[in-house]
Motif scaffolding. Structure first.
Motif, PDB file in Angstrom:
ATOM      1  N   VAL A 138      -0.437  17.983  10.395  1.00 14.09           N
ATOM      2  CA  VAL A 138       0.701  17.732  11.269  1.00 14.09           C
ATOM      3  C   VAL A 138       1.945  17.278  10.537  1.00 14.09           C
ATOM      4  CG1 VAL A 138       1.401  16.556  13.240  1.00 14.09           C
ATOM      5  CG2 VAL A 138      -1.021  16.889  13.014  1.00 14.09           C
ATOM      6  N   LEU A 139       3.112  18.098  10.966  1.00 15.46           N
ATOM      7  CA  LEU A 139       4.311  17.744  10.280  1.00 15.46           C
ATOM      8  C   LEU A 139       5.366  17.336  11.552  1.00 15.46           C
ATOM      9  CD1 LEU A 139       6.410  17.893   8.051  1.00 15.46           C
ATOM     10  CD2 LEU A 139       7.266  20.206   8.803  1.00 15.46           C
TER      11      LEU A 139
ATOM     12  N   SER B 113      -3.910  11.713   6.975  1.00 17.58           N
ATOM     13  CA  SER B 113      -3.906  11.433   8.406  1.00 17.58           C
ATOM     14  C   SER B 113      -5.078  10.523   8.892  1.00 17.58           C
ATOM     15  CB  SER B 113      -4.134  12.517   9.196  1.00 17.58           C
ATOM     16  OG  SER B 113      -5.242  13.386   9.049  1.00 17.58           O
ATOM     17  N   HIS B 114      -5.888  10.182   8.170  1.00 18.36           N
ATOM     18  CA  HIS B 114      -7.033   9.483   8.476  1.00 18.36           C
ATOM     19  C   HIS B 114      -7.435   8.321   7.447  1.00 18.36           C
ATOM     20  CE1 HIS B 114      -7.629  12.768  10.766  1.00 18.36           C
ATOM     21  NE2 HIS B 114      -8.932  12.106  11.438  1.00 18.36           N
ATOM     22  N   GLY B 115      -6.775   8.031   6.290  1.00 23.12           N
ATOM     23  CA  GLY B 115      -6.919   6.971   5.537  1.00 23.12           C
ATOM     24  C   GLY B 115      -6.511   5.676   5.960  1.00 23.12           C
ATOM     25  N   LEU B 119      -1.259   7.821   8.990  1.00 24.88           N
ATOM     26  CA  LEU B 119      -0.276   8.012  10.067  1.00 24.88           C
ATOM     27  C   LEU B 119      -0.645   7.291  11.192  1.00 24.88           C
ATOM     28  CD1 LEU B 119       2.327   9.028  10.015  1.00 24.88           C
ATOM     29  CD2 LEU B 119       1.698  11.027  11.368  1.00 24.88           C
ATOM     30  N   GLN B 120      -1.911   7.177  11.561  1.00 28.05           N
ATOM     31  CA  GLN B 120      -2.407   6.552  12.681  1.00 28.05           C
ATOM     32  C   GLN B 120      -1.996   5.062  12.480  1.00 28.05           C
ATOM     33  OE1 GLN B 120      -3.236   6.815  15.925  1.00 28.05           O
ATOM     34  NE2 GLN B 120      -5.508   8.059  15.317  1.00 28.05           N
ATOM     35  N   ALA B 140       1.760  14.848   7.733  1.00 26.73           N
ATOM     36  CA  ALA B 140       0.044  13.799   7.801  1.00 26.73           C
ATOM     37  C   ALA B 140      -0.646  14.950   7.403  1.00 26.73           C
ATOM     38  CB  ALA B 140      -0.208  13.354   9.341  1.00 26.73           C
ATOM     39  N   VAL B 141      -1.268  14.703   6.230  1.00 29.85           N
ATOM     40  CA  VAL B 141      -2.260  15.695   5.558  1.00 29.85           C
ATOM     41  C   VAL B 141      -3.545  15.598   6.183  1.00 29.85           C
ATOM     42  CG1 VAL B 141      -3.107  16.732   3.619  1.00 29.85           C
ATOM     43  CG2 VAL B 141      -0.866  16.082   3.755  1.00 29.85           C
ATOM     44  N   ARG B 142      -4.309  16.629   6.859  1.00 39.45           N
ATOM     45  CA  ARG B 142      -5.720  16.551   7.270  1.00 39.45           C
ATOM     46  C   ARG B 142      -6.705  17.040   6.150  1.00 39.45           C
ATOM     47  NH1 ARG B 142      -9.162  15.995  11.974  1.00 39.45           N
ATOM     48  NH2 ARG B 142     -11.127  15.849  10.987  1.00 39.45           N
ATOM     49  N   VAL B 143      -7.661  16.062   5.485  1.00 37.16           N
ATOM     50  CA  VAL B 143      -8.373  16.318   4.600  1.00 37.16           C
ATOM     51  C   VAL B 143      -9.819  16.648   5.203  1.00 37.16           C
ATOM     52  CG1 VAL B 143      -9.578  15.736   2.390  1.00 37.16           C
ATOM     53  CG2 VAL B 143      -7.174  15.280   2.929  1.00 37.16           C
ATOM     54  N   GLY B 144     -10.135  17.493   4.573  1.00 40.25           N
ATOM     55  CA  GLY B 144     -11.730  17.946   4.954  1.00 40.25           C
ATOM     56  C   GLY B 144     -11.890  18.509   6.427  1.00 40.25           C
ATOM     57  N   GLY B 145     -13.138  18.205   7.044  1.00 36.81           N
ATOM     58  CA  GLY B 145     -13.665  19.109   8.157  1.00 36.81           C
ATOM     59  C   GLY B 145     -12.688  18.676   9.406  1.00 36.81           C
TER      60      GLY B 145
END
Lengths: 145, 145
Positions: A138-139, B113-115, B119-120, B140-145
């Motif tokens: 998401v950017l 995005s999840h670490g 971003l959360q 926000a980079v989404r990694v994995g599934g």
């Protein structure tokens, strides 16, 4: 190289929308990716909380959607985005954005960072914000100073 | 073309960090941009709320920072990021990220995005989240599934 292939840009017709679409268009061009443009009309009827019943022939959502189609077309034309890539949905923005992104196997969602549908709102206060639901990057584009 | 010139990637050493740095590296390369790598050690001493005073020679923050420098170096080496572009700061992550981004005139901040520093968390529940403070785009980079 982890190039993007399918980019979805969501706009809310706030002032920043023009610049957000332009940036998404450039990113898509650089990555030789497809680009789709989305506006979500938030449920209007369901937000009405008055005691007097709404007239049955009043279809706020449909009227808003019709206006949105025209606005989106204008925005799309500026960047040569074809009609088949323009989407207007009615519903809850973050849900519709994530849904359409999945349908089109988007690997990048582009939103403004300050508009009504900006990332702040997309995340909202719920734990299941768009970032947890979205299966892609998401950017959040910052427009202006 | 709105290419990025200065990219800052912030990592928290969570599982996704490796993939986040890799993606930031690729984006920087595609844009022929500079890249800096940041880890923020969250204040440890200030989080201690016990009644017994901490020994004066116990410097948790400094010890954590020393460990972080080594971890960051390992992560940087995998992508050939030079030592001069590696930063470890002690403080509040979102504040330090925004600060360093401004110092280096970053036009893109990349985070997972999840670490833990995703971003959360960066947005947190405050109105003045990093998106309101950051003067640039945030990916926000989404990694994995």
């Amino acid at each position: 190289m982890a190039n993007y292939r399918n980019v979805l840009v969501a706009v809310d017709f706030s002032e920043e929308s023009k610049a957000v679409v332009k940036k998404a268009f450039e990113i898509a061009a650089r990555n030789q990716a497809s680009l789709i443009l989305l506006h979500v009309v938030e449920y209007a009827s369901s937000m009405y909380a008055g005691d007097i019943p709404l007239p049955e022939d009043l279809n706020l959502d449909r009227d808003l959607a019709e206006q949105a189609v025209l606005k989106l077309k204008a925005l799309a034309n500026e960047n040569g985005i074809p009609e088949a890539a323009q989407y207007v949905e009615i519903g809850i923005p973050k849900r519709e954005i994530v849904c359409l992104a999945e349908e089109h196997e988007a690997d990048l969602i582009v939103v403004g960072s300050h508009g009504r549908h900006g990332l702040q709102l997309l995340l909202g206060s719920t734990a299941n914000g768009v970032l947890h639901q979205a299966k892609c990057d998401v950017l959040a584009v910052r427009v202006g100073g």
